[in-house]
Design a protein around this motif. Structure first.
Motif, short mmCIF file in Angstrom:
data_model
loop_
_atom_site.label_atom_id
_atom_site.label_comp_id
_atom_site.label_asym_id
_atom_site.label_seq_id
_atom_site.Cartn_x
_atom_site.Cartn_y
_atom_site.Cartn_z
N SER A 167 3.41 2.37 3.10
CA SER A 167 4.39 1.58 3.84
C SER A 167 5.76 1.62 3.18
CB SER A 167 3.91 0.15 4.01
OG SER A 167 3.93 -0.49 2.77
N SER A 206 0.84 -1.19 0.00
CA SER A 206 0.00 0.00 0.00
C SER A 206 0.88 1.24 0.00
CB SER A 206 -0.90 0.01 1.23
OG SER A 206 -0.13 0.08 2.39
N VAL A 208 -1.50 -5.44 -2.36
CA VAL A 208 -2.32 -5.97 -1.28
C VAL A 208 -2.86 -4.83 -0.43
CG1 VAL A 208 -0.55 -6.23 0.48
CG2 VAL A 208 -2.41 -7.84 0.39
N SER A 263 -1.20 3.17 9.06
CA SER A 263 -0.68 3.34 7.71
C SER A 263 -1.73 3.29 6.63
CB SER A 263 0.40 2.30 7.42
OG SER A 263 -0.18 1.04 7.26
N ALA A 264 -2.87 2.73 6.92
CA ALA A 264 -3.94 2.74 5.92
C ALA A 264 -5.27 2.79 6.64
CB ALA A 264 -3.86 1.52 5.02
#
Lengths: 466, 996
Positions: free
Chosen positions: B202, B199, B644, B667-668
């Motif tokens: 990262s 993603s 992913v 992070s997401a």
């Protein structure tokens, strides 16, 4: 055919159950004590960035009277120059100060996630979980407190503090949510609620912490409450919490004999909470606090203002914290430059608690109590200073001056002036300044909401005057 | 008497007779499923497993046509004849092109396929080219397929684009989906090395090209081992690949053994290459003239420009004559029960740049065994090993010519500029940088035909790709000095496997109705692993091992990516009398990508063809049409290349601690907006052949609508995230494609053969649906603007109006219509206007060959019109960088005195840079002679050797040259030179092939 049941079994089975490898899924992270603890460590870590407590937040409030920018064009001084000039553009023009309307939100997302997940956590003792909750609440309050001071006028600005504050984030937001600005009163209510609850929950014996004062303890929460109440001008509470904090801390004021040495060693034992920025030690020094006006810094961005120096008595011990270097720049020994050490910024120390209590008592007309606390601080700095005899408004004025003397360059000046309703009154200004003096109230006591944030969220309104 | 009466009665009653017999090939073997048909009535049958047929026909039947894929059809008069008619059919060389490889079904007759396919036969024109990966061979040979080559450096990944830009490109969104088509080798999907595996936020930076070079995984497939390449372009052709299909699918089929005596072929090719279209730089005299002028104009001392007695030709010091050598050996043979092919190859490609070569060894083994008349086993294993050298010379040719690479004592110059900027010769001698790759790709397929109508097929395949890179920057030169030597070791591994099982049913005795039904299931899994270890502060420069460093001087990082998929697929096709075709197919994909809730999606297509040339009204061959087909298809496929991503949110561990403890950082965000991109594809096609099928015209029109295109959208900061990846873009691509083919008359292939392709692409970003987020979205990144309603390929810039003849300053045109010399104004986003298009409007190629008998000539011409390229401005900085970089000779045309009319402004050290200026944009319209080759069949000339079967000599020139639409004078640099930083090369290759 044979394929269909095979297909069915496999899709329901764990062939497709693959967790991301380089990262943890949120569900996994929030389901263990270890994960929640690490997320809180991450929230603490947000404070340690250069665009937050490692530099920006410490120094930009000082630009309105304690510091003067030196360099003209360098990008890193731009953010400080703009505040000094009282001329911050709403697009922030390449200065990193707009990160103050960004980084705290990352912190808030993490702590709100933790607060929402804690009730469902089964691991750990109830005390552990309570302590984690307390830490999360404290950090949530810190983030809101910082943003509301930067981007909104002090509570005293309007009756009932009904003027625009910042978005109130007390739960994990969806990415498309466009929250509008809550009132300053609502924000302070949240802060006080969170800190009050946290004060009872935080448990310093939580085994993951090693007792280093980069982590919070109940005294820190109480001290933060004292400070917040001072901003709200709830002096009774302020004095109470200050006393409770001083008692709970179990620490002593740094004595006169070791005062200067303690600053040199970057370790004042009276510190209740400081932010760990040791990770910045490996870089070339550009991001450390010493860069701003540190003694020994080759190319400082700012110098200490003569307006600050004029407040010190000739024999004030603290004068020695602001030596002039060979080029004639007045720098500070509070953040001395060293290639092998870096100073962890102080969030809260005992001296401030005494000063807050003094302010509170003076405002409550408990002059004797106020004078006693004032003398503790003042007489430490000025040997043989006579006990203060002022009373009433003059006493309050003097206490405020002492606060400025003691806590200079620790990230307070602009916020203190705002909450006192005091004017910015300077003599030592750089040539680029728009207003050398500024009468309160004025739109320029606070920073503008970054243009970029307004674009992404039409529900936000810009501060008046920008 | 009675018998006579019966016979007469029988004869008069039926007015029919029976015809039967056997249809065989020239080897006497029965041809299974050959068609025997009465062209007048359309009635017919197919031969059985033995090649036998039996047909009852009315007496009026005059003719019967016997046909079989790959054989020349024969039509015989049968009027009045009854009884047994045996027919022998011969192989038809020309007709061999009439086979198309399709998804999951293998070969089908081209006239019976529904969907848009482009077949590329691997003739010598292509395989003789000294090109290291087969995707480069696709340039200009298939309509709609554009190959984007961005550098002359060998071994790097190549971007292939089928039918336009279907996703938001990487220069407009910090996170973008890959547009690379799916490459499938004999049913085993290959991995896309350009896909971003993690993603957006990262730590993928450690695996950037700076640390670990991405190499093209297709370099392991030796073009000599390939039978053909089929490109599947529309939904009907690709839908069986479901979520991997929307960028197009490229099926690569390797050669298998054939029954017959063992054949051995040896091919040796060797040659050399030199660079073409190199940027012309200044020599010392010119350089000093400009450098001194720049210093003078800026109020500095002209003597600072450096010495005048040194003239270094940097280019020649770091370049060499490039050579290429390729040796291939294969043997094949077998009988009815067992056939095999074994091939091995070794190629060495030394590029024009020293220490930048590529050495590859490959082998391929394929075996087909008939375990039983109804059971066939096929296996193929490909393997390869490769070493690529990649020592950087830090753009050596851009160093000033008056710098001496050596000191008076003969050692490398490490003074002055070379303290921090590496001395290229020192770097070549002291640094190391190489990558070793190993690849193994294999498949095993079992086919069981219990009856002629039912077929089962199971397949497993694996693809393993492993790369290790060693890179050392020595402290003895500027590249490693500040870190006292730096070593980076990196491993990039990718393993993926696939397993599928399918069955099909094709009833053959329903007369003119020919249905077909297929059902299958598939499992796939991909595991990707990256590991990087770094070390600095080496005590001894020549001991380049991490083992010699204290632990605190080393750093490691790793990344893992896993993905699995479970799918089911199905196809139903039907044709009536080989005239009306219908096909519907669909695939269900369930993936691990989205975590938590397994998201399963269905992708499908329907299509139909009308072979109108088989209709009665076409029997008279109007317009000379010998075959003609009209087709339409519509379907929805998906693009799975988004890395992913978990819809439920992610936290990452930061390697920087707080208070000695390690943090988890968000992070997401929770993002249930994320799913696959989907492409709705419509395709219309018309194929006609004239002049006995010799002239073929294939016209297609496509309209693809990408729905849910991935875009990195900026969201309110209050969420804690600056942006999210969402499926909010809608992108339209449409356009015509034309393929014209010409075949020679004879069946022996002699004569002129040509294939012309031309494609036109229209693109539009239809909308960005940001829901409640602010609309009227536009963002600038690198001078590109994303505005709905406009072409995604548009390059924006500010028009440069040349140089003011009076002042010598560059002028730009603002949006208000004013002229300005103020660079800060010119840079403002509101002044950016559309100036060009990064993708061509029309592109294509002409592949042709002329076979005279012993001599065969061939050529490939590519053309491209309508694209614009933004070139690197570092070679014409107008004085800004002349102090430390050599400049293009175009700078000699600078403004000097009032009245000079030129595009190059007055040289000065503080010359402003407006990187979006139209000055750096060049039109890229060209015709390229990509390859010219000749091969001589020595045997036909009478040169024989022993019992040798074939002996051929060949000569090939690759990348002969370009003709650009650019009026730059010969002694100056134009788009031809500026286009590539690493120059292209023109290669000459000689080869001998022998077979016995």
């Amino acid at each position: 055919m044979l394929l269909l049941p095979l297909l069915g079994w496999l899709s329901c089975g764990n062939f497709l159950d693959i967790e991301p490898q380089d990262e943890l899924s949120r569900a996994e992270a929030l389901s263990t004590i270890r994960g929640i603890d690490a997320i809180l460590v991450g929230a603490y870590q947000q404070l340690s960035f250069t665009d937050y407590y490692a530099q920006s937040f410490l120094f930009f409030p000082e630009m309105v009277g304690n510091l003067v920018p030196l360099d003209d064009n360098a990008g890193s001084v731009l953010r400080y120059r703009q505040v000094h000039d009282l001329n911050v553009p709403s697009d922030y023009e390449g200065s990193a100060l707009n990160q103050l309307y960004d980084r705290p939100f990352t912190l808030l997302y993490a702590v709100n996630d933790v607060l929402a997940a804690l009730p469902d956590l089964e691991e750990g003792t109830p005390e552990q979980r309570a302590s984690l909750r307390g830490e999360a609440l404290h950090l949530r309050a810190v983030a809101h407190f910082d943003m509301v001071r930067v981007f909104a006028q002090a509570p005293g600005f309007s009756n009932g503090a009904a003027h625009p504050g910042i978005p109130l984030i007390d739960r994990p937001l969806g990415v498309l949510d466009q929250p509008s600005r809550a009132t300053v009163a609502e924000i302070y209510d949240l802060i006080v609620r969170d800190l009050t609850e946290a004060a009872d929950l935080v448990d310093p014996s939580f085994s993951r912490r090693n007792g280093d004062n980069v982590w919070i303890e109940p005294a820190v929460v109480l001290g933060a409450l004292a400070r917040v109440q001072a901003y709200r001008e709830d002096w009774q509470s302020c004095a109470e919490f200050a006393t409770r904090a001083i008692t709970a801390s179990g620490r002593e004021l740094t004595p006169r004999e070791t005062y200067l040495e303690a600053w040199e060693d970057r370790d004042l034992p009276e510190t209740l909470w400081r932010i760990d920025i040791q990770r910045l030690l490996t870089s070339s020094g550009g991001t450390s606090p010493a860069r701003i006006a540190g003694r020994g810094e080759e190319d400082p961005l700012c110098r200490v203002s003569e307006d600050l120096m004029s407040l010190f008595a000739p024999d004030d011990l603290r004068r020695q914290l602001y030596p002039q270097d060979t080029r004639g720049f007045r720098l500070t020994a509070k953040y001395p430059f060293s290639p092998s050490a870096i100073f962890n910024p102080i969030y809260l120390r005992l001296s401030e608690l005494y000063l807050l209590r003094a302010e509170a008592n003076a405002a409550l007309n408990n002059d004797a109590l106020a004078q006693a606390d004032y003398d503790l601080i003042h007489q430490r700095a000025v040997l043989n200073a006579p006990p203060i005899t002022l009373t009433g408004p003059e006493l309050l004025e003097e206490i405020r001056r002492e606060r400025r003397r003691e806590l200079a360059l620790e990230g307070h000046l602009l916020f203190d002036l705002s909450r006192w309703g005091a004017d910015i009154d300077r003599d030592d200004c750089a040539g680029s300044v728009r207003f050398c003096d500024l009468t309160y109230p004025s739109p320029y006591f606070i920073l503008p909401i970054p243009e970029d944030a307004l674009f992404r969220n039409p529900n936000l309104t810009q501060n008046e005057g920008y | 008497m009675f018998l006579l009466l019966l016979m007469v009665g029988a004869a008069t009653l039926s007015a029919q007779h029976e015809v039967r017999g056997r249809v065989t090939g020239t080897d006497g073997e029965g041809l299974i499923g050959a068609t025997v048909r009465d062209p007048a009535s359309g009635r017919g049958t197919a031969t059985d497993l033995d090649g036998s047929y039996a047909l009852t026909l009315p007496d009026s039947t005059g003719r019967l046509t016997y046909s079989y894929t790959g054989m020349k059809s024969r039509t015989l008069r049968v009027a009045g004849k009854g009884g047994v008619i045996n027919v022998v059919l011969r192989e038809d060389a020309a007709m061999l092109q009439e086979v198309t490889v399709t998804a999951y079904r293998g070969e089908q007759k081209a006239s019976e396929t529904v969907g848009s396919y482009a077949t590329v036969e691997m003739t010598e024109t292509l395989t003789d080219r000294p090109v290291e990966s087969l995707d480069k061979l696709l340039e200009g040979v298939a309509a709609g397929v554009q190959v984007q080559i961005n550098t002359g450096e060998p071994g790097r990944p190549v971007q292939v684009q089928v039918r336009g830009q279907g996703s938001i490109p990487g220069n407009l969104s910090t996170f973008s989906a890959s547009t690379q088509p799916l490459f499938v080798l004999d049913g085993v999907p290959l991995f896309d090395v350009t896909e971003q595996p993690t993603s957006a936020s990262s730590g993928g930076a450690i695996f950037s090209d700076g640390n670990s070079l991405a190499l093209n995984p297709l370099t392991f497939i030796n073009p000599d081992d390939i039978q053909n390449i089929t490109i599947l372009r529309d939904a009907s052709a690709t839908a069986l690949y479901g979520s991997d299909a929307s960028n197009g699918v490229i099926l690569i089929t390797t050669k298998s053994g054939r029954a017959g005596p063992t054949q051995v072929n040896l091919s040796v090719r060797t040659g050399f290459a030199n660079p073409i279209n190199e940027i012309k730089y200044l020599n010392t005299e010119q350089y000093l003239e400009l450098a001194r002028e720049t210093a003078f104009n800026s109020g500095n001392n002209p003597a600072e420009a450096g010495p005048s007695d040194v003239d270094t030709d940097w280019r020649s010091l770091v370049q060499q004559t490039a050579t290429n050598t390729d040796i291939d050996l294969n043997l094949s043979g077998g009988n009815d029960r067992f056939r095999y092919r074994l091939a091995a190859g070794y190629a060495v490609l030394e590029s024009i740049h020293r220490s930048n070569g590529l050495r590859t060894g490959t082998f391929s083994l394929s075996m087909t065994a008939d375990l039983h008349p109804k059971l066939e086993l096929y296996t193929r294993i490909n393997g390869g090993a490769q070493r690529k050298d990649n020592v950087s010379t830090y753009a050596a040719f851009s160093y000033p010519p008056n710098l001496d690479p050596f000191l008076p004592d003969g050692s490398f110059n490490d003074q002055g500029t070379f303290l921090n900027r590496p001395n290229p010769l020192a770097a070549l001698a002291q640094n190391e940088n190489y990558t070793d790759s190993r690849n193994l790709n294999g498949t095993l397929r079992l086919r069981y035909d219990p009856t002629q109508e039912i077929n089962f097929r199971g397949q497993v395949g694996i693809d393993v790709n492993q790369n290790s890179q060693f890179r050392y920057d020595s402290a003895l030169n500027g590249s490693g000095r500040t870190r006292n030597g730096r070593l980076v070791l990196s491993d990039r591994d990718n393993t993926q496997w696939v397993a599928n099982l399918q069955g099909s049913y094709q009833p053959k005795s329903l007369g003119d109705h020919h249905p077909f039904f297929l059902l299958g299931g598939e499992l796939q899994r991909q595991d990707r692993f990256n590991l990087v270890a770094q070390g600095t502060d080496f005590p001894f420069d020549d001991l380049r091992r991490l083992a010699f460093l204290p632990r605190e001087n080393t750093d490691t990082d790793e990344s893992i990516f896993e993905r699995a998929k479970v799918s089911g697929y199905s196809e139903l096709s039907y044709n009536y009398d080989y005239r009306y075709f219908f096909k519907a197919n669909a695939r269900l994909d369930a993936t691990s990508l989205f975590g938590g809730d397994t998201q399963a999606d269905v992708f499908y297509a329907i299509g139909g063809n009308w072979n109108f040339s088989e209709e009665g009204f076409m029997a008279s061959r109007p317009l000379g049409i010998t075959s003609g087909r009209l087709g339409v298809s519509y379907g929805v496929t998906g693009n799975s290349r988004i890395g992913v991503y978990t819809a439920q949110g992610l936290y990452r561990i930061d390697d920087v601690d707080y208070g000695g403890q390690f943090p988890l950082i968000p992070s997401a965000p929770i993002n249930d907006l994320l799913g696959w991109e989907r492409k709705r594809q419509l395709n219309l096609s018309l194929q006609v052949r004239f002049i006995e099928d010799r002239l073929g015209v294939n016209f297609e029109f496509y309209r693809n609508l990408t729905v849910g295109g991935i875009f990195n959208v900026q969201v309110p900061n209050a969420s804690g995230f600056p942006n999210i990846v969402a499926n909010i873009a809608t992108i339209l691509n449409y356009g015509p494609e034309l393929t014209v083919t010409w075949r020679p008359r004879g069946a022996d292939g002699r004569g002129y053969n040509a294939r012309l392709t031309a494609s036109r692409n229209f693109n539009r970003l239809v909308s960005i649906d940001t829901g409640e987020l602010p609309t009227g979205f536009s963002t600038t990144r690198n001078g590109q603007i994303l505005t709905p309603g406009f072409d995604l390929n548009i390059i924006y810039g500010v028009p440069s109006l040349g140089v003011n003849p009076q002042t010598g300053d560059e002028e730009w045109l603002l949006a208000t219509g004013e002229r300005t010399t103020d660079a800060a104004q010119a840079r403002r986003p509101e002044n950016l206007v559309p100036l060009g298009r990064s993708a061509p409007e029309v592109f294509g190629g002409l592949l042709q060959s002329y076979d005279f008998g012993p001599l065969r000539l061939s050529a490939l011409i590519n053309f491209s019109y309508g694209s614009t390229v933004r070139v690197n401005s570092l070679t014409f900085t107008d004085g800004r960088q002349i102090g430390f970089n050599n400049q293009s000779v175009n700078q000699l045309d600078r403004w000097q005195l009032p009245g000079d009319v030129t595009d190059t402004p007055r040289l000065r050290l503080d010359a402003p840079l407006v990187s979006a200026s139209s000055r750096y944009l060049y039109d890229l319209n060209f015709i390229q002679l990509a390859t010219v080759g000749a091969s001589l069949d020595l045997r036909e000339l009478g040169i024989t050797w022993g019992t040798g079967r074939t002996l051929t000599a060949s000569f090939n020139v690759n990348n002969v040259g370009y003709l650009y639409d650019d009026d730059t004078p010969r002694d100056r640099n134009g788009v031809a030179e500026y286009r590539f930083n690493f120059p292209e090369q023109r290669a000459f290759v000689f080869g001998i092939k022998a077979g016995w």
